[in-house]
Design a protein around this motif. Structure first.
Motif, mmCIF file in Angstrom:
data_model
loop_
_atom_site.group_PDB
_atom_site.id
_atom_site.type_symbol
_atom_site.label_atom_id
_atom_site.label_comp_id
_atom_site.label_asym_id
_atom_site.label_seq_id
_atom_site.Cartn_x
_atom_site.Cartn_y
_atom_site.Cartn_z
ATOM 1 N N PHE A 84 0.517 3.647 -3.075
ATOM 2 C CA PHE A 84 -0.475 4.573 -3.020
ATOM 3 C C PHE A 84 -0.219 5.854 -1.791
ATOM 4 C CE2 PHE A 84 -2.953 0.627 -3.558
ATOM 5 C CZ PHE A 84 -3.362 0.781 -4.767
ATOM 6 N N ARG A 85 0.932 5.784 -1.518
ATOM 7 C CA ARG A 85 1.509 6.971 -0.714
ATOM 8 C C ARG A 85 2.330 7.733 -1.593
ATOM 9 N NH1 ARG A 85 1.387 5.696 5.285
ATOM 10 N NH2 ARG A 85 2.719 7.234 5.877
ATOM 11 N N TRP A 111 0.676 -1.169 -0.304
ATOM 12 C CA TRP A 111 -0.111 0.066 -0.132
ATOM 13 C C TRP A 111 0.884 1.297 0.073
ATOM 14 C CZ3 TRP A 111 -1.151 3.709 3.870
ATOM 15 C CH2 TRP A 111 -2.443 4.587 3.497
#
Lengths: 133, 498, 496
Positions: free
Chosen positions: B445-446, B441
């Protein structure tokens, strides 16, 4: 019991000598006295061997030419000569050990200035500590 | 004619394989001043060795082969080889992944300008030789010799950096592995000989005819479990995270290919061919293994949660995954055993991918912590794609091979009515998700903290290697046949599968 | 020549000793070649004798042609064939090794006599091993002992003098005890030839059992001192530490093991297996306890030493336990391991003392830190040390493992599995102190200046590597020593 001891008094002396010798080696701090103890111990062994070679009423173990035995020696047993011979060797060994030991003691005396065990150990320990520092 | 050739390959193959890997050592040493040739030699030998093992696999029928003595140390102690399903499973896994690992090493070591690369490649070849020897050993003594040799030749790899940290880690590695095997495995070895009369493995267990008391036999089994430190059963696991100081290709070798797999392989040998499923079932001592494995799975997963260093997190994951294998083998239920054994191959493919990725990230960006990985997926899409695939495998999700082995494990546990084991499997799956998915993640997504977005992949050999292993992980999901057949072969021969 | 080889093997080094002592005064440089030739002859001869013993069972030589109970027989079976070959080969390699070391450590005027003493030392141990007469054994024991005292005292440091003296005192007590024991044996049986005593012993046991028991007790204690069996080992660390490197090498690899051989010979040939198992099993149990304790206590002390020679001396205290344990268990497997250990320990301890001697030669001190960088500057020496260390620990494919395997099998076969724990603990501790060395050899901080800056001279290197190679050969081709050792063990126990 007493009779046994008395009839085997030479063995009793052997054991006594052995103990005296061992005591001297272990308990004395003087290197020369230790060697004296060692000699006493070895002497005890000589006595022991001579004792086991003893034959009752035995005489000198010499082989006479046939018919030439002196009078009085016709039917007499002779001592076992073997332990005596062995002890000749053991005596030589004992002398050699003593010689080496005494030579060592002379060198020790020269190097340490003493022949007392505790003083030598102390000197070694001192040197170790200085060596570490 | 074909049959004669086949038996020639199975008779001479194992010794040839070990010999070939050993032959690489002088070759690499001779080429020490020609790095290109040196690495070509490594890669060539790796490929040849895999082809040889593949040929042995092709020639190997279902039946038993006769042990071939390589040399006699004394009448009791012989180094001898034999081809069987369990050995082939380990040998195929190790020899195939060695090729990719070598390829990866070339990229990694050059990009990192590591020192003493010749020593590195020599020890690499030596460790694979030891792994091959262990795989094909036909008796317990022979296996023990190669097991110990593996410890000794991997030591210079672990200490490679020669920094104080590396030295401390390597010391722990050596102390644990050698100490455990001297203290526990060695007496077990002696006792097997004294109470079983032989070291020769038997399909139904060499101790099956032993007249020793149940207490003594149980003691031997427990000694083996304690002594085989490479299986990383808790509480004797801490060498593995400590050995993380090594260069990443070494970690891959330790954690996926040679060392830990040699550990679980040896435990499997002990379960199947020293004791035998029947004897262990009668003794009931396999439950010790089951409990230890369950405990290790849960505890290691919990510890992994708290690790910020990526390689350490992977190390604890390995400890947990190894215990899946041990759990499956120890349940003594045929399906679970098939699952456990198949996991040797499947987990290897997935875990080596993870380490390759960790190394690639280090080479490309010099990042080692999970918390630094924000947005890295956009800079290294191939690497992180492969990482994601391997992550799914660790959790046991499709389309990855580990689903297959886990499926068998669950089925076996249910079949055997082991509620506790089922619960452990569920919990650990959740935990696996909990410590792996956040990494994915973060990566995708960061936002990247330094705002850079351009591609910055590792050198091409690294990328090729990690892509290949990721594809392998997926491929084995669709074609798990080879691995599963070998695992089934082992369990069937032990009298397990109906 | 072949028939009189047993006599020549002993006589040649003895004559060479006299030759070097006399001629050495004028041709000092010839002392080493003479010693080398004499020991080479002994080594070749003893291997030939071992070969004959393997094929013929027993090689018998009668001194002066006298029949056995009257004259002194030299009697070589497999057991002393093994020990004889060990002593002779170690002597040869040690003499080959010691040329440079003697030049450095012994003052020039004493070098020729040093070689003479070394040769006499060898003569003594060869004689103990080869003879079949108990009193002859005692005489050779004294020759070997007296020369050992001298060798220890010839070191450069003054501590060596006192170490030699202490050794002399304890050694003489031990030898005298043996002599007393032999006297009792003679008293009970009226014979000095080993096989003859053995034949007469059952009669003697009926007539004078206590004399026989006394004899066994004295001989056992006397030899236990000579072999430095814990807790009678106190003379050994000092003696090995302060002796010249070459003397440490020679003594560590041979001396105590020959005393252990003498114990095997007395216990199983002279007194007989039946006597030690049926009449006095407690004595063997006691020796078993001492051996097991030695195996652990020796390494326990070794772990804490920084002086390599002292470390290896304590290591020897532990290793003699392995040699004695096989006798104490009275079991064919265990005894096979112990007898094989005569060679295995000679090889590993020989190599280690040879390496330490090289370190002393090159760096001036046997401190453990002086090993640093050995792997870089003297890779051959370092390799020999590594192999020897692995063998001492007992890693598979080295001789040490074979010893441990057969000993362990023996403990389990006799139902004394507890001893297994002692064997393993001993191995672990050995691994610890050897690891301390190897880490400095191979993984020293590269910034530190190595203490040893170049390889050893070729004579030293050849000998050291031969010792090291032997560790491997006895581990990989272990059937060579083990087949002989196992036949020797079964012959001693009367099994077939």
């Amino acid at each position: 019991m007493l009779e046994f001891l008395l009839s085997h008094y030479n063995y009793a002396i052997y054991i006594a000598l052995m103990m005296i010798g061992l005591y001297a080696i272990l308990a004395r701090g003087n290197l020369v006295k230790k060697i004296i103890g060692l000699n006493i111990l070895q002497t005890a062994v000589f006595l022991f061997y001579i004792s086991i070679g003893k034959v009752d009423r035995g005489t000198v173990p010499v082989i006479w030419p046939a018919g030439e035995r002196p009078p009085g020696f016709e039917n007499v047993p002779y001592e076992n000569p073997l332990p005596h011979v062995l002890m000749l060797t053991a005596i030589v060994v004992g002398v050699s050990v003593t010689a080496v030991a005494l030579a060592l003691i002379v060198r020790i005396k020269a190097a340490y200035g003493t022949v007392e065990e505790d003083e030598i150990l102390e000197a070694d320990e001192l040197r170790d500590r200085e060596g570490d520092a | 004619m074909g049959l004669a050739l086949a038996s020639l390959v199975t008779d001479a193959g194992p010794a040839l394989s070990v010999g070939l890997c050993l032959l690489a050592i002088p070759l690499i040493a001779l080429l020490r001043n020609r790095p290109n040739l040196r690495e070509a030699a490594s890669l060539g030998v790796a490929t040849l060795n895999f082809l040889l093992v593949a040929a042995i696999y092709a020639a190997h029928g279902r039946g038993e082969t006769i042990p071939v003595e390589v040399f006699r140390i004394t009448d009791d102690l012989r180094v001898a080889f034999r081809v069987d399903d369990l050995g082939l499973l380990f040998a195929l896994t190790a020899s195939f992944l060695w090729i990719l690992n070598t390829l990866y090493s070339i990229g990694y070591m050059r990009a990192h300008h590591e020192h003493k690369q010749t020593r590195f490649y020599i020890c690499f070849a030596a460790s694979i030789a030891a792994a091959m020897g262990a795989a094909f050993s036909s008796n317990l003594f022979s296996l023990f010799v190669f097991y110990e040799a593996l410890t000794l030749v991997t030591y210079p790899l672990v200490i490679h950096a020669e920094t104080p940290v590396a030295k401390a880690g390597a010391r722990r590695y050596l102390v644990y592995l050698l100490g455990l095997s001297i203290a526990f495995q060695l007496p077990a070895l002696f006792m097997v000989k004294a109470y079983g009369g032989t070291f020769e493995f038997h399909a139904e267990g060499l101790l099956r005819t032993s007249t020793a008391s149940a207490g003594v036999l149980s003691l031997i089994f427990v000694l083996f479990l304690l002594g085989i430190g490479k299986a990383a059963l808790m509480p004797f696991h801490s060498w593995l995270p400590a050995a993380m100081v090594a260069p990443t290709p070494v970690s891959a070798l330790l954690h996926a290919v040679a060392v830990v797999k040699a550990g679980v392989f040896t435990v499997s040998r002990v379960v199947f061919h020293v004791f035998g499923v029947k004897l262990l079932g009668d003794l009931g001592v396999h439950e010790v293994l089951v409990f230890a494995a369950c405990f290790t799975i849960v505890t290691a997963s919990l510890i992994a949660l708290a690790q910020d260093n990526l390689k350490r997190r992977l190390a604890y994951s390995t400890i947990a995954q190894l215990s899946y294998i041990l759990l499956g083998v120890g349940l003594l239920v045929p399906d679970a055993q098939v699952g456990g054994l198949a996991h040797i191959g499947f987990h290897a493919a997935a875990k080596i991918t993870l380490f390759f990725c960790a190394g690639a990230i280090l080479v490309a960006t010099h990042k080692t912590l999970v918390s630094q990985l924000d947005g890295i997926g956009r800079r290294m899409p191939i690497t992180m794609g492969a990482f994601t695939v391997a992550t799914l495998a660790m959790i046991g999700l499709p389309p990855t091979a580990c689903l297959v082995s886990k499926w068998f494990l669950v089925e076996g546990a249910a079949e055997g009515g082991h509620g506790l084991v089922l619960a452990v499997l569920v919990v650990s799956t959740l935990l696996n998700g909990a410590y792996f998915l956040p990494i994915v993640w973060r990566a995708f997504f960061r936002p990247s903290p330094d705002g850079e977005t351009g591609w910055k992949e590792a050198p091409w050999p690294c990328v090729v290697a990690l892509s290949a292993t990721a594809l392998l992980t997926i491929g084995l999901f669709f074609f798990p046949g080879i691995v599963l057949d070998l695992a089934r072969g082992v369990v069937t021969a032990a009298g397990g599968v109906r | 020549m072949d028939a009189s080889l047993p006599a020549l093997v002993v006589v040649v080094p003895m004559l060479a000793a006299i030759l070097t002592a006399l001629a050495g005064r004028w041709w000092r440089r010839h002392a080493w070649p003479v010693a080398l030739l004499a020991t080479a002859f002994a080594a070749a001869g003893s291997l030939r004798i071992l070969w004959r013993a393997v094929h013929e069972g027993v090689v018998l030589y009668r001194m002066g042609g006298w029949p056995v109970p009257t004259g002194i027989p030299y009697r070589i079976d497999l057991l002393n064939g093994i020990v004889l070959a060990m002593v002779a080969c170690v002597s040869f390699l040690s003499v080959l090794w010691m040329r440079e070391s003697v030049k450095r450590e012994i003052r020039q005027a004493g070098q020729a006599s040093y070689y003479a003493v070394v040769l006499l030392f060898t003569t003594g141990f060869l004689g103990i091993t080869i003879t079949g007469d108990v009193f002859n054994l005692y005489v050779f024991l004294e020759i070997a002992s007296i020369t050992s005292y001298v060798l220890v005292a010839m070191g450069r440091r003054r501590e060596g003098l006192f170490a030699g003296y202490q050794y002399l005192i304890l050694g003489s007590i031990g030898a005298t005890f043996v002599l007393i024991g032999i006297g009792h044996l003679y008293m009970a049986t009226g014979s000095l030839a080993m096989t003859d005593i053995a034949a007469r012993l059952s009669g003697a046991l009926v007539d004078h059992p206590s004399v026989v028991h006394t004899s066994f007790a004295f001989i056992t204690v006397g030899l236990a001192i000579k072999m430095a069996l814990f807790p009678l080992h106190s003379w050994q660390p000092g003696a090995y530490t302060y002796a010249p490197s070459s003397a440490s090498l020679l003594m560590a690899a041979t001396a105590t093991k020959v005393a252990a051989y003498a114990f095997y010979r007395f216990a199983f040939t002279v007194f007989g297996t039946h006597y030690v198992t049926a009449r006095l099993p407690q004595v063997m149990d006691g020796i078993m306890v001492m051996a097991a304790a030695a195996m652990v206590v020796g390494p326990l002390f070794a772990v804490r030493q920084d002086n390599l020679k002292r470390m290896l001396a304590y290591s020897s205290v532990g290793q003699i336990g392995y040699v004695v344990l096989g006798a104490a268990l009275v079991n064919a497997s265990a005894m096979t391991g112990s007898i094989a250990h005569f060679w295995n320990h000679a090889a590993s301890k020989g190599a280690l003392f040879a390496v330490v001697g090289i370190v002393v030669l090159r760096s001036g001190s046997p401190h453990i830190d002086n090993l640093r960088g050995l792997g870089r500057r003297a890779p051959w020496t370092a390799a020999a040390m590594t192999v020897a260390a692995l063998s001492l620990v007992g890693v598979p494919l080295t001789g040490g493992f074979v010893t441990k395997y057969y000993l362990a099998l023996g403990t389990l076969e006799t139902g004394r599995g507890v001893l297994l724990a002692f064997i393993l603990l001993s191995s672990l501790l050995t691994a610890v102190y050897m690891w301390r060395c190897l880490q400095r050899v191979w993984f020293a901080d590269p910034d530190l200046e190595p203490a040893v800056t170049r390889e050893a001279p070729w004579t030293m290197r050849v000998a050291t590597l031969t010792f090291g190679a032997a560790c491997l050969v006895f581990g990989v081709f272990a059937w060579i020593p083990v087949d002989i050792a196992s036949a020797a063990a079964r012959a001693l126990l009367g099994e077939n």
